[in-house]
Design a protein around this motif. Structure first.
Motif, PDB file in Angstrom:
ATOM      1  N   PRO A  39      42.924  41.372  40.594  1.00 49.23           N
ATOM      2  CA  PRO A  39      42.833  39.996  39.807  1.00 49.23           C
ATOM      3  C   PRO A  39      43.744  38.948  39.636  1.00 49.23           C
ATOM      4  CG  PRO A  39      42.299  42.126  38.296  1.00 49.23           C
ATOM      5  CD  PRO A  39      43.019  42.571  39.841  1.00 49.23           C
ATOM      6  N   HIS A  40      44.983  39.336  39.863  1.00 50.18           N
ATOM      7  CA  HIS A  40      46.106  38.204  39.910  1.00 50.18           C
ATOM      8  C   HIS A  40      45.832  37.551  41.302  1.00 50.18           C
ATOM      9  CE1 HIS A  40      48.235  41.707  37.294  1.00 50.18           C
ATOM     10  NE2 HIS A  40      47.674  40.472  36.688  1.00 50.18           N
ATOM     11  N   VAL A  41      45.369  38.420  42.407  1.00 50.21           N
ATOM     12  CA  VAL A  41      45.634  37.739  43.704  1.00 50.21           C
ATOM     13  C   VAL A  41      44.437  36.814  43.742  1.00 50.21           C
ATOM     14  CG1 VAL A  41      45.198  38.100  46.108  1.00 50.21           C
ATOM     15  CG2 VAL A  41      46.666  39.668  45.075  1.00 50.21           C
ATOM     16  N   LYS A  42      43.330  37.286  42.960  1.00 48.00           N
ATOM     17  CA  LYS A  42      42.018  36.256  43.210  1.00 48.00           C
ATOM     18  C   LYS A  42      42.329  35.031  42.293  1.00 48.00           C
ATOM     19  CE  LYS A  42      36.955  36.367  41.949  1.00 48.00           C
ATOM     20  NZ  LYS A  42      37.148  34.773  41.464  1.00 48.00           N
ATOM     21  N   ALA A  43      42.967  35.197  41.075  1.00 50.25           N
ATOM     22  CA  ALA A  43      43.194  33.923  40.290  1.00 50.25           C
ATOM     23  C   ALA A  43      44.167  33.144  40.850  1.00 50.25           C
ATOM     24  CB  ALA A  43      43.934  34.558  38.863  1.00 50.25           C
ATOM     25  N   VAL A  44      45.122  33.594  41.571  1.00 50.90           N
ATOM     26  CA  VAL A  44      46.166  32.861  42.232  1.00 50.90           C
ATOM     27  C   VAL A  44      45.645  31.894  43.355  1.00 50.90           C
ATOM     28  CG1 VAL A  44      48.198  32.721  43.645  1.00 50.90           C
ATOM     29  CG2 VAL A  44      48.385  33.783  41.373  1.00 50.90           C
ATOM     30  N   MET A  82      42.371  28.026  33.516  1.00 48.09           N
ATOM     31  CA  MET A  82      42.663  29.401  33.024  1.00 48.09           C
ATOM     32  C   MET A  82      41.590  29.937  34.008  1.00 48.09           C
ATOM     33  SD  MET A  82      44.116  31.255  30.750  1.00 48.09           S
ATOM     34  CE  MET A  82      44.433  32.606  29.585  1.00 48.09           C
ATOM     35  N   ARG A  83      42.048  31.086  34.884  1.00 49.29           N
ATOM     36  CA  ARG A  83      41.176  31.827  35.781  1.00 49.29           C
ATOM     37  C   ARG A  83      41.680  32.976  35.644  1.00 49.29           C
ATOM     38  NH1 ARG A  83      39.186  27.994  39.593  1.00 49.29           N
ATOM     39  NH2 ARG A  83      40.331  25.876  39.545  1.00 49.29           N
ATOM     40  N   GLY A  84      40.620  33.996  35.664  1.00 46.42           N
ATOM     41  CA  GLY A  84      40.848  35.524  35.838  1.00 46.42           C
ATOM     42  C   GLY A  84      41.743  36.074  34.557  1.00 46.42           C
ATOM     43  N   GLY A  85      41.684  35.294  33.676  1.00 44.47           N
ATOM     44  CA  GLY A  85      42.723  35.773  32.530  1.00 44.47           C
ATOM     45  C   GLY A  85      44.208  35.335  32.654  1.00 44.47           C
ATOM     46  N   ILE A  86      44.353  34.419  33.822  1.00 49.67           N
ATOM     47  CA  ILE A  86      45.820  34.023  33.985  1.00 49.67           C
ATOM     48  C   ILE A  86      45.888  32.657  33.690  1.00 49.67           C
ATOM     49  CG2 ILE A  86      47.574  33.901  35.530  1.00 49.67           C
ATOM     50  CD1 ILE A  86      46.479  36.483  37.048  1.00 49.67           C
ATOM     51  N   GLY A  87      46.909  32.046  32.908  1.00 50.71           N
ATOM     52  CA  GLY A  87      46.855  30.945  32.584  1.00 50.71           C
ATOM     53  C   GLY A  87      48.149  30.120  33.557  1.00 50.71           C
ATOM     54  N   PHE A  88      47.772  28.832  33.924  1.00 51.07           N
ATOM     55  CA  PHE A  88      48.986  28.129  34.370  1.00 51.07           C
ATOM     56  C   PHE A  88      49.345  27.038  33.843  1.00 51.07           C
ATOM     57  CE2 PHE A  88      46.789  30.768  37.743  1.00 51.07           C
ATOM     58  CZ  PHE A  88      47.917  31.557  38.158  1.00 51.07           C
ATOM     59  N   ALA A  89      50.790  26.512  33.926  1.00 53.02           N
ATOM     60  CA  ALA A  89      51.057  25.343  33.445  1.00 53.02           C
ATOM     61  C   ALA A  89      50.666  24.177  33.844  1.00 53.02           C
ATOM     62  CB  ALA A  89      52.578  25.384  33.413  1.00 53.02           C
ATOM     63  N   SER A  90      50.906  22.824  33.214  1.00 47.61           N
ATOM     64  CA  SER A  90      50.379  21.583  33.865  1.00 47.61           C
ATOM     65  C   SER A  90      50.996  21.012  34.989  1.00 47.61           C
ATOM     66  CB  SER A  90      50.565  20.463  32.594  1.00 47.61           C
ATOM     67  OG  SER A  90      52.013  20.391  32.637  1.00 47.61           O
ATOM     68  N   ILE A 145      46.114  45.387  47.524  1.00 47.30           N
ATOM     69  CA  ILE A 145      44.836  45.206  46.762  1.00 47.30           C
ATOM     70  C   ILE A 145      43.904  45.809  47.551  1.00 47.30           C
ATOM     71  CG2 ILE A 145      45.931  42.942  45.543  1.00 47.30           C
ATOM     72  CD1 ILE A 145      44.337  41.522  47.831  1.00 47.30           C
ATOM     73  N   ASP A 146      42.856  45.590  46.813  1.00 48.88           N
ATOM     74  CA  ASP A 146      41.493  46.357  47.649  1.00 48.88           C
ATOM     75  C   ASP A 146      40.989  45.326  48.620  1.00 48.88           C
ATOM     76  OD1 ASP A 146      38.725  44.762  46.036  1.00 48.88           O
ATOM     77  OD2 ASP A 146      40.659  44.329  45.248  1.00 48.88           O
TER      78      ASP A 146
END
Length: 342
Positions: free
Chosen positions: A109-114, A1-9, A141-142
């Protein structure tokens, strides 16, 4: 889980294999003649961009797609039945198995997390594709986040990064007529342009990394203001008794001509294909326009640019975004918020 975005296995789910009688694709068996592309972010824009990309790529090439909304990935694979499409369960899987990765994500935040997920650990070159990746980020983004992501790709020597935000809206993404503004070293332009030309009509090299975003933020700043002005002009003309279509036709051949009037007219029925004629559904959401305006104003503050109209426009978009009758609609819904006659 990064930056509030979760990814599957980490397990692969094969969505479809086109023009190929076998039921499963193993990436280790991909022919050297094939190219493998990745696409992360199947939102309003990304879905249509990825569709154009897949339809225009050579038949044997593979497109790996991923979105946090698994329903969007499933729908994409089903719609593109007959093509080499694979659905990944995480951005990392996309990065491990693709040579070129395109991202189209909503906010910083989505870009950073991905990208954190794709680049960490720094072992991509030891995986399924042993060559440095080309990362093309089409998100708006910024500048700080984009520079950090570019530096992460470069410093870990896992690939090169191009910022390539686009202009043209959902209709442009659908038609494959987008304009991409590229920020990257000159040696990356040809390779990036070859990919982007499958999703757009114009590719403009604006300068080194970050220049594409600077151009996009300036463009969307102007778009945000033009949209409000168009809503006000159309509303005043109609309330003065003018026919809305006649008014729009006049503006569109006169000095007031602009994209919000000519293509994305905010008055229902004036342009049958515009979001306003569909209940303001689809299109470029108010929240996204508000986000882009915020980013532009932030960059202006950082660079000492004096702006006067933008802060007032930001107050209007804040109010529109909070209005229950406008929330989640195309940004031309400002017309409704201002009391325009529908």
């Amino acid at each position: 889980m990064r930056g509030g975005i979760g990814f599957a296995s980490s397990s692969w789910r094969i969505a479809s294999v086109a023009r190929n009688p076998i039921s499963r694709r193993q990436f280790s068996c991909t022919s050297p003649a094939q190219a493998t592309y990745g696409f992360v972010g199947l939102g309003q824009m990304g879905y249509r961009m990825a569709k154009n990309l897949r339809e225009k790529l050579p038949t044997d090439d593979v497109l790996i797609v991923q979105d946090i909304n698994q329903a969007a990935s499933k729908k994409f694979a089903e719609e593109l039945t007959g093509f080499n499409v694979v659905v990944a369960e995480s951005p990392r899987q996309v990065a491990e198995n693709s040579e070129t990765i395109i991202t189209a994500l909503p906010e910083p935040p989505h870009v950073k997390a991905v990208y954190d997920t794709m680049l960490q650990p720094a072992t991509l070159l030891k995986g399924g594709v042993p060559t440095p990746r080309l990362f093309i980020d089409c998100s708006t983004i910024d500048l700080e986040t984009s520079a950090a992501v570019a530096n992460a790709a470069r410093s870990t020597q896992q690939g090169s990064f191009v910022d390539a935000p686009m202009s043209g809206g959902v209709m442009g993404a659908e038609a494959g007529t987008l304009t991409f503004m590229i920020g990257a070293p000159s040696e990356l332009i040809e390779k990036a342009s070859n990919v982007l030309s499958l999703m757009g009509r114009r590719i403009l090299h604006m300068g080194d990394q970050g220049a594409g975003l600077k151009a996009k933020l300036a463009n969307n700043y102007l778009l945000a203001l033009n949209n409000i002005a168009t809503c006000e002009a159309m509303s005043m003309g109609i309330k003065w008794g003018l026919d809305p279509k006649a008014l729009a036709d006049m503006i569109n051949i006169s000095t007031g001509r602009c994209w919000p009037s000519e293509v994305n007219n905010p008055v229902p029925g004036v342009i049958p294909t515009s979001p306003s004629s569909k209940g303001y559904a689809g299109g470029f959401g108010v929240s996204l326009m508000n986000k882009d305006l915020k980013l532009a104003l932030k960059a202006c503050e950082e660079f000492g640019v004096d702006v006067r109209i933008g802060p007032v426009a930001k107050q209007i978009y804040d109010a529109v975004q909070a209005d229950e009758n406008c929330k989640g609609k195309d940004f031309s819904v400002v017309y409704r918020y201002l009391g325009g006659k529908e």
